[in-house]
Design an enzyme around this catalytic site. Sequence first.
Site, PDB file in Angstrom:
ATOM      1  N   ARG A  48      -1.301   0.111  23.545  1.00 40.24           N
ATOM      2  CA  ARG A  48      -0.077  -0.671  23.307  1.00 40.24           C
ATOM      3  C   ARG A  48       1.002  -0.147  24.257  1.00 40.24           C
ATOM      4  O   ARG A  48       1.301   1.042  24.268  1.00 40.24           O
ATOM      5  CB  ARG A  48       0.371  -0.515  21.857  1.00 40.24           C
ATOM      6  CG  ARG A  48      -0.544  -1.223  20.864  1.00 40.24           C
ATOM      7  CD  ARG A  48       0.164  -1.386  19.530  1.00 40.24           C
ATOM      8  NE  ARG A  48      -0.754  -1.881  18.497  1.00 40.24           N
ATOM      9  CZ  ARG A  48      -1.016  -3.167  18.293  1.00 40.24           C
ATOM     10  NH1 ARG A  48      -0.452  -4.083  19.054  1.00 40.24           N
ATOM     11  NH2 ARG A  48      -1.846  -3.538  17.322  1.00 40.24           N
ATOM     12  N   ARG A  74      -5.434  -2.259  -9.340  1.00 42.68           N
ATOM     13  CA  ARG A  74      -5.937  -1.417  -8.241  1.00 42.68           C
ATOM     14  C   ARG A  74      -5.519  -2.019  -6.906  1.00 42.68           C
ATOM     15  O   ARG A  74      -5.295  -3.220  -6.792  1.00 42.68           O
ATOM     16  CB  ARG A  74      -7.465  -1.346  -8.266  1.00 42.68           C
ATOM     17  CG  ARG A  74      -8.035  -0.623  -9.461  1.00 42.68           C
ATOM     18  CD  ARG A  74      -7.870   0.889  -9.303  1.00 42.68           C
ATOM     19  NE  ARG A  74      -8.620   1.602 -10.326  1.00 42.68           N
ATOM     20  CZ  ARG A  74      -8.197   1.836 -11.564  1.00 42.68           C
ATOM     21  NH1 ARG A  74      -7.008   1.388 -11.951  1.00 42.68           N
ATOM     22  NH2 ARG A  74      -8.952   2.495 -12.418  1.00 42.68           N
ATOM     23  N   ILE A 116      -6.367 -11.067  16.033  1.00 43.21           N
ATOM     24  CA  ILE A 116      -6.831 -11.485  14.708  1.00 43.21           C
ATOM     25  C   ILE A 116      -5.725 -12.228  13.964  1.00 43.21           C
ATOM     26  O   ILE A 116      -5.981 -12.903  12.983  1.00 43.21           O
ATOM     27  CB  ILE A 116      -7.307 -10.277  13.856  1.00 43.21           C
ATOM     28  CG1 ILE A 116      -6.155  -9.303  13.583  1.00 43.21           C
ATOM     29  CG2 ILE A 116      -8.484  -9.580  14.516  1.00 43.21           C
ATOM     30  CD1 ILE A 116      -6.465  -8.281  12.490  1.00 43.21           C
ATOM     31  N   ASP A 117      -4.479 -12.104  14.437  1.00 40.39           N
ATOM     32  CA  ASP A 117      -3.350 -12.686  13.707  1.00 40.39           C
ATOM     33  C   ASP A 117      -3.181 -14.192  13.946  1.00 40.39           C
ATOM     34  O   ASP A 117      -2.457 -14.856  13.195  1.00 40.39           O
ATOM     35  CB  ASP A 117      -2.034 -11.990  14.104  1.00 40.39           C
ATOM     36  CG  ASP A 117      -2.030 -10.524  13.727  1.00 40.39           C
ATOM     37  OD1 ASP A 117      -2.772 -10.155  12.801  1.00 40.39           O
ATOM     38  OD2 ASP A 117      -1.289  -9.749  14.363  1.00 40.39           O
ATOM     39  N   ARG A 132     -10.012  -6.370 -14.009  1.00 39.05           N
ATOM     40  CA  ARG A 132      -8.837  -5.755 -13.379  1.00 39.05           C
ATOM     41  C   ARG A 132      -8.114  -6.709 -12.451  1.00 39.05           C
ATOM     42  O   ARG A 132      -8.673  -7.698 -11.998  1.00 39.05           O
ATOM     43  CB  ARG A 132      -9.293  -4.581 -12.499  1.00 39.05           C
ATOM     44  CG  ARG A 132      -9.647  -3.345 -13.253  1.00 39.05           C
ATOM     45  CD  ARG A 132     -10.131  -2.312 -12.253  1.00 39.05           C
ATOM     46  NE  ARG A 132     -10.549  -1.112 -12.951  1.00 39.05           N
ATOM     47  CZ  ARG A 132     -11.367  -0.202 -12.440  1.00 39.05           C
ATOM     48  NH1 ARG A 132     -11.877  -0.367 -11.232  1.00 39.05           N
ATOM     49  NH2 ARG A 132     -11.689   0.864 -13.132  1.00 39.05           N
ATOM     50  N   GLY A 159      -3.631  -4.418  20.443  1.00 42.81           N
ATOM     51  CA  GLY A 159      -4.687  -4.094  19.469  1.00 42.81           C
ATOM     52  C   GLY A 159      -5.993  -4.775  19.857  1.00 42.81           C
ATOM     53  O   GLY A 159      -5.973  -5.906  20.348  1.00 42.81           O
TER      54      GLY A 159
HETATM   55  O1  F6P Z   1      -1.937  -7.489  16.000  1.00 45.16           O
HETATM   56  C1  F6P Z   1      -3.104  -7.141  15.360  1.00 45.16           C
HETATM   57  C2  F6P Z   1      -2.855  -6.169  14.245  1.00 45.16           C
HETATM   58  O2  F6P Z   1      -4.082  -5.813  13.689  1.00 45.16           O
HETATM   59  C3  F6P Z   1      -1.894  -6.636  13.167  1.00 45.16           C
HETATM   60  O3  F6P Z   1      -2.474  -7.505  12.233  1.00 45.16           O
HETATM   61  C4  F6P Z   1      -1.469  -5.329  12.578  1.00 45.16           C
HETATM   62  O4  F6P Z   1      -0.221  -5.461  11.946  1.00 45.16           O
HETATM   63  C5  F6P Z   1      -1.408  -4.423  13.767  1.00 45.16           C
HETATM   64  O5  F6P Z   1      -2.255  -4.991  14.748  1.00 45.16           O
HETATM   65  C6  F6P Z   1      -1.830  -2.991  13.517  1.00 45.16           C
HETATM   66  O6  F6P Z   1      -1.631  -2.266  14.683  1.00 45.16           O
HETATM   67  P1  F6P Z   1      -2.259  -0.839  15.019  1.00 45.16           P
HETATM   68  O7  F6P Z   1      -3.687  -1.032  15.399  1.00 45.16           O
HETATM   69  O8  F6P Z   1      -1.448  -0.364  16.170  1.00 45.16           O
HETATM   70  O9  F6P Z   1      -2.136  -0.010  13.781  1.00 45.16           O
END
Ligand code: F6P
Length: 360
Positions: A75, A278, A138-139, A174, A11
């Site tokens: 990927r 929501r 980002i994780d 909300r 990603g």
């Molecule tokens: O690994 C980064 C990330 O944005 C995760 O936080 C998320 O679960 C995943 O990639 C989403 O992947 P994709 O872009 O393949 O939908």
Amino acid sequence: MKRIGILTSGGDCQGLNASIRGVAKSLYEEFGNDVEIYGIKDGYKGLIFGEYKLMKPEDFSGILTLGGTILGTSRQPFKTMCLPMPEFGGKTKLDMMLENYRKYKFDCLVILGGNGTQKTANLLREEGLNVVSLPKTIDNDVWGTDMTFGFHSSVEIATNVLDCIHTTATSHGRIFCVEIMGHKVGWLPLYAGIAGGADVILLPEIPYDIDKIAKTLDNRIANGKKFSILAVAEGALSKEEAAMKKKDFKKARAEMKYPSIVYRLADELASRVDNEIRVCVPGHFQRGGSPCAYDRVLSTRFGAAAARLIREKNYGNMVGLVNGKIVPVPLSEVAGKLKTVPVDCEEILAAREIGISFGD
Ligand code: F6P
């Protein structure tokens, strides 16, 4: 003449271009005309299928602040790397990558990516290729580094979402359930949740009890706070789900009628809490746009450190940030591990101390 291949895989995230620039500028500084940098297209896919191009120094100018990746990405799951592909005479992706590396006479590959990418980088190392990698995502879940680039930029975006949602939540009285990225680990929802003043933060590391969440929300209403904000990790799960066998959990999730967990949560809360609810899913916004200043600096440091490892021929390492210092971390140690959120980390303890609920 040194021939360096560079690729970004998995990603995208903020800071990829800043890192690529850091690597390239340092290599040109070090080797001058004695280095050629080859941009490999769309991650490992370009290495598998031989799609690459000789880059010029000017290709790396003006990209410090640019989101995404100038090289493209894709990927390529690790589990597919060693499967024979009948359409290519039974060769595996790994075979094809090894062939191309040798065909193009690369001296080293610079690989930017998250967990899966690091695993494949280690596989290439085991096969004898010279590899240097950088931790992106980002994780912030790459083992061996305190920080990945992309994380802080994403925290800014997710926090901004929570800030914006606050105004609507307070105006309307909300409850908002905001889904924040992070399938397996909860660093991003944890940081954004604290920074964005969430009342409840749900992480994959801390399975939740729906009745406890409802009680927290009810208590807030009883105390005159009509609105509530929940920062919900994409990978949040209930205590019942956490007790399931992995196979049963996967099956239950595959059969779940909701597009993602945050919708189920909102539905479950609707029958328990007497307030309007929501859902907000910022999704891939969280990976977009310019890197924040912190990530620009970190990417530049990682990029320069990767070039240093190439100069020293110190291959087989990822560059990591450990206790404020950039260090080489052996890929053999990084591969296959996840850096999850310790449930007793200071951030969680502080959040609990100010009354944030983790739904447990
Ligand atoms: O690994 C980064 C990330 O944005 C995760 O936080 C998320 O679960 C995943 O990639 C989403 O992947 P994709 O872009 O393949 O939908």
